[in-house]
Design a protein around this motif. Sequence first.
Motif, mmCIF file in Angstrom:
data_model
loop_
_atom_site.group_PDB
_atom_site.id
_atom_site.type_symbol
_atom_site.label_atom_id
_atom_site.label_comp_id
_atom_site.label_asym_id
_atom_site.label_seq_id
_atom_site.Cartn_x
_atom_site.Cartn_y
_atom_site.Cartn_z
ATOM 1 N N SER A 1 -43.015 57.068 5.598
ATOM 2 C CA SER A 1 -42.816 55.782 6.066
ATOM 3 C C SER A 1 -41.904 56.729 6.822
ATOM 4 O O SER A 1 -41.031 57.539 6.587
ATOM 5 N N GLU B 1 -33.309 50.632 5.086
ATOM 6 C CA GLU B 1 -33.864 50.179 5.260
ATOM 7 C C GLU B 1 -34.797 50.719 4.128
ATOM 8 O O GLU B 1 -35.953 49.189 3.524
ATOM 9 N N SER C 1 -36.902 47.686 12.397
ATOM 10 C CA SER C 1 -36.185 47.275 10.747
ATOM 11 C C SER C 1 -36.784 45.830 11.299
ATOM 12 O O SER C 1 -36.864 45.146 10.099
ATOM 13 N N LYS D 1 -40.065 44.693 10.509
ATOM 14 C CA LYS D 1 -40.896 44.551 9.667
ATOM 15 C C LYS D 1 -40.337 44.023 7.574
ATOM 16 O O LYS D 1 -40.433 43.572 6.854
ATOM 17 N N GLU E 1 -39.389 41.135 7.864
ATOM 18 C CA GLU E 1 -40.273 39.829 8.205
ATOM 19 C C GLU E 1 -40.328 39.929 6.703
ATOM 20 O O GLU E 1 -40.697 38.639 6.611
ATOM 21 N N GLU E 2 -40.610 40.605 6.041
ATOM 22 C CA GLU E 2 -40.473 40.309 4.433
ATOM 23 C C GLU E 2 -40.264 39.826 3.457
ATOM 24 O O GLU E 2 -39.835 38.811 2.729
ATOM 25 N N TYR F 1 -36.818 36.845 13.674
ATOM 26 C CA TYR F 1 -35.913 37.865 12.693
ATOM 27 C C TYR F 1 -35.316 38.753 12.666
ATOM 28 O O TYR F 1 -34.915 39.068 12.496
#
Length: 583
Positions: free
Chosen positions: A241, A247, A275, A277, A280-281, A364
Amino acid sequence: MTTKSPSIRWTAIPEKRPKRAIVVYSIEQQALIKIAHLLRDAGIPATRLVDEIALLTAWARASDEAFGEVSWNEQQPDLRYAFTEMAKRLGEHGSVFEESRLLDSLSGSETNAILGCLKQLSGASGEALAKALVAIAEKVSHPGQMITMATGQFLADLCAPKKKHVVLNHEAAVPALVALEAVESVTMRMLFHSPYAISVSYLMGAEVEVGKAVGFAEAPTLSEVVISMPPLQATGFSQTSKLKSDELATIRVARECTSRGAVCVAPSVLFSRSSMKVREELINNNWLDAVIELPTGTLSNTALSPVILVIDKHREKDSPIAFVEVSEQQSPEETAHLVRSLIDRHEPKNGAFASNLDVQKNDYDLTISRYKPGLAAQELKQLKNTVLLDGVADVVRAQSLKDADDAPDATLFLEASVRDISETGCLGTPLKKMHIDKKQFRRAQNQRIYPGDILLAIKGSVGRVAFVGEDCGDNWIAGQAFIIIRPKSASTSTPYLYRYLASELIQEYIQEVATGGVMALLKAADVSGIPVPLPEPEVLKSVEETHQQILAEYEVIKKHRDTVRRLELKNWPLNAEKGASRV
């Protein structure tokens, strides 16, 4: 009959000075402070002080438990033997004792002097020694980013009251470890062997894991509470990643905790594209419970104001998210009140609530100022008869262009930047030359600027405003730091919009909604959404007249400056042959 005037005595009134807090050190802290001075005198580097004091404190506790005192005896005749035995006791984590610099640095007399201080620790509990050690570490230079004891207490109270199983990730979370109460099991995870963290964990009876603090190499085990204090915005923590350390830590905490969690992140995690995603999670799963910005100084060795993201796996469906800005250090009473407010879901001081839907509507973005309106934002809401900026003007976002000076078909453009704005607010001839090839020509044409346009800086010097005059060239374009604002009608003319955007109200509003850690950023949507009062004809005329008066005053100022400059050059010029008089 004459009377004497009564004599007047002037008495000096003592100046009232703020009382300094009286710092009271425990016996354990006093002993560790003396050891710090002895180690400094012995030449131990400042970056190693805390680690070496921690090792000595851990051994002192082990010696007291085993022999009822801290001293040399037949079982431990000297420091080298004592540290060798500690290395065996800690097993795979004992290397921190083997690598101590004290064994080859201290003389016999220096070692005995330190032993005399360590004897004062006899009878102290492991918890008392751990707290004393953390208190000293806060005062002594220690490399890396460490939270304060007050912040550790805040996190423990916020996340782990009446919890049984807690995991702490990273060395910086040590202050939270010593603040935990009534916990059945604690695991301290760190990326590398830290003498300080391992020693405190030993004193607190916590399990230690090394190398499992971040990343996705292994599926995370579940734990009731997880508190993570990763290095901020560091890279190279995952082979699969591109996410940065904080993050990655956020995702790890969110997936690993079964009840509550907290993670320290840099401000950029709240709004950056990288950042997205992660945010969003948190939002789409209804995990995020609070966003708390702490004051500068909360985290050592960084100028960033750290942000705590609080995770709660038992949130009700429509439970709001708390957004809190703590601008200065809090007293223990204020901190306790904040914790109570967050747990009881009462709107805290300097905070606001927002729903998951609110965050989704804001793309977001978790920037606190979006949900906790500042004074300027509140003032704007009070304005009447307003329309959004994009309703009265076209708003064009300038893009990044590459200079293609080696392309044979390149067209020359002049790209405007903030430095081209004069003190009058008028855009001067851009200094930067850009050669644009055919591939970029259409994009460059889209960000052409024309007389009557307004430029607003949205990157770096956010809020700087310029108006484009009649001297604008046909090859001037806006740089990527700008948004082009092009009035659609005379009802909101260029002078009117320029003066409105340059006003104290809008400039303050821009600072409130701007994001960014190192460099300030303003989103195009925030510019388009600025409410603009629709003026009555007489108001419009008054603003336009004021604009012209201001420009006229600047012309007068310019003439005065030119006159002053000529007078300054009258005597002793650099070139005497120009005929200036000499005194």
